[in-house]
Design a protein around this motif. Structure first.
Motif, PDB file in Angstrom:
ATOM      1  N   SER A 214      -5.715  38.201  -7.044  1.00  0.00           N
ATOM      2  CA  SER A 214      -7.035  37.904  -6.493  1.00  0.00           C
ATOM      3  C   SER A 214      -8.118  37.736  -7.557  1.00  0.00           C
ATOM      4  O   SER A 214      -8.030  38.258  -8.671  1.00  0.00           O
TER       5      SER A 214
ATOM      6  N   ALA B 280      -6.196  34.250   2.388  1.00  0.00           N
ATOM      7  CA  ALA B 280      -5.494  35.380   1.790  1.00  0.00           C
ATOM      8  C   ALA B 280      -3.996  35.203   1.887  1.00  0.00           C
ATOM      9  O   ALA B 280      -3.492  34.470   2.747  1.00  0.00           O
TER      10      ALA B 280
ATOM     11  N   SER C 295      -3.570  40.103  -0.226  1.00  0.00           N
ATOM     12  CA  SER C 295      -4.371  39.834  -1.419  1.00  0.00           C
ATOM     13  C   SER C 295      -5.225  38.594  -1.176  1.00  0.00           C
ATOM     14  O   SER C 295      -4.716  37.559  -0.737  1.00  0.00           O
TER      15      SER C 295
END
Length: 468
Positions: A121, A165, A354
């Motif tokens: 990330s 994500a 993430s």
């Protein structure tokens, strides 16, 4: 399981057209060159094909008329071997760590060591704790680990209302958009719930917003809200933030870049909650007569196991003083919604989430729109999934004569050429790192190819059956 059927139908339909092989005969993981026709047609050559990890193939390419590029492609096939697909952060979210060190941290023994992994990330590393001389690694969106929500949703890139994500569970990956709804209120009370503004970040400052909520101001892309309640969990892994924090330029990718705004100077209030969310202690720099709080500035306290800490500033601190005195039980419901499929995520220890950056591909089509101007070619990390349930990790080296890096549009097209149907851009630049069998095998762009500390990693390792 309605959404599972929908995903499967879309994935298989697109796979048939993108990869151009019958769905009933998926490509063997041992033949990754079948997915890389465009790279080879551009003049790139295969430098490495590594089959040393069961169920995983790493192929390295170099050259190409569109580059030159150095590209690493990793195909992870849970149908070929018992594999776990997971994520991890370092010793705590209050700091960052290298991808290699995170892999060491999850290796409780040699059998559990990750086979392959990449950095994940985006994060804000500009907040410095002068007490520890470290930089806070605030994650840029939803982070879930161990069945717990550890970071709230961020606004999405471009016109997307929420961020994209990676959701990793049971050896599989899917890419979606996630929103969070967080509130706090006293138990068994008629007091209306108040928004809980964030998790495990400095109150008053959100570096991962691309829009404006009521009461927020924006400085160089960072949002500031002088009335917030922030929750800290034990996974924060460090002392809670104080007003002594400073903001310093700490991005090697942007030397001399702008420093994004101040830290709130409001001492506010800090509450310690036990496992039942009962306020066991409170700290207030200026407690009113009759207050149950100890006179003390907020911050500098470690979150105990099973506890959480709330910090409030501005009007939000006043709300906590009024509605959450010592001994009060609080309700703190947390909801994570998959806005792509309309489902609420059931958080459990098998899941790791993430947050990423720009969505590159959706259902086999390029989703990214390149803005006007000259796009930057940079080192890149991307993660995707193909129509056969395989996870694909890609790194593109950059900033040197042998590999120029890629624009986001080039990265999207590259992932499409690899037969990927959904793909997400992850943190890049000097953060781009590929660790294979315990070794960094790409060429990080920081000086002397030093591996940069990052927020978290996604990785594949041994799984599928119990190990000691």
């Amino acid at each position: 399981m309605k959404h599972t059927a929908k995903r499967g139908a879309v994935a298989l339909a697109v796979a048939a057209s993108v990869v151009a092989v019958p769905v009933s005969a998926p490509q063997a993981v041992a033949a990754p060159t079948g997915l890389t026709l465009a790279l080879l047609e551009s003049g790139a050559t295969v430098k490495t094909v590594d089959l040393s990890a069961p169920g995983i193939v790493r192929t390295a390419y170099a050259g190409g008329s569109q580059g030159p590029w150095i590209v690493n492609v990793v195909v992870i096939d849970p149908n070929e071997a018992p594999l776990a697909l997971k994520g991890a952060f370092g010793t705590g979210l209050a700091t960052s760590e290298t991808t290699s060190a995170m892999h060491d941290g999850v290796s409780v023994n040699a059998l559990r060591r990750p086979r392959v992994g990449v950095n994940a990330s985006f994060f804000d590393g500009a907040m410095k704790n002068p007490g520890t001389n470290t930089f806070d690694g605030d994650v840029g969106g939803v982070l879930v680990s161990g069945g717990k929500l550890l970071s709230e949703a961020a606004k999405g890139k471009g016109a997307k209302p929420v961020g994209s994500a990676l959701v990793l569970q049971h050896g599989r990956l899917y890419i979606t958009e996630l929103s969070t709804a967080l509130t706090v209120r006293p138990k068994n009370s008629a007091v209306p719930a108040r928004q809980l503004d964030g998790i495990n970040r400095v109150p008053g400052r959100n570096a991962h917003c691309e829009g404006r909520e009521s009461g927020e101001t924006i400085v160089d892309g960072t949002c500031f809200d002088l009335s917030e309640i922030i929750s800290f969990t034990p996974e924060y892994g460090g002392p809670t933030p104080t007003t002594a924090y400073t903001v310093e330029a700490n991005d090697p990718d942007k030397p001399g870049g702008k420093i994004q705004g101040p830290i709130s100077a409001d001492e506010g209030i800090e509450l310690d909650l036990d496992a039942d969310n009962v306020v066991t202690a409170c700290y207030d720099s200026a407690p009113a007569v009759g207050s149950t709080c100890e006179k003390s500035n907020r911050g500098g306290r470690t979150v105990r196991a099973g506890h959480r800490i709330l910090q409030g500033i501005g009007d939000a601190a006043g709300w906590l003083r009024t509605n959450a005195p010592k001994g009060t039980g609080l309700e703190l419901p947390e909801t994570v919604t998959d806005t792509r499929f309309g489902d609420q995520l059931a958080l459990d220890p098998s899941m790791y989430v993430s947050p990423g950056g720009d969505l590159l591909l959706r259902n086999g089509a390029v989703s990214y729109t390149q803005p006007a101007g000259t796009p930057a070619a940079e080192p890149r990390t991307a993660v995707g999934t193909d129509g056969f349930g395989r996870t694909v990790l890609v790194t593109v080296d950059g900033r040197d004569a042998v590999s120029k890096g890629a624009t986001l549009l080039e990265l999207a097209v590259l992932m499409q050429d690899l037969g990927v149907i959904d793909a997400l851009n992850m943190d890049g630049g000097g953060s781009t790192t590929l660790v294979w069998q315990g070794q960094v095998v790409n060429h990080p762009s920081d000086g002397a190819e030093v591996e940069r500390k990052v927020a978290d990693t996604v990785y594949a390792g041994v799984g599928g059956y119990p190990l000691p």
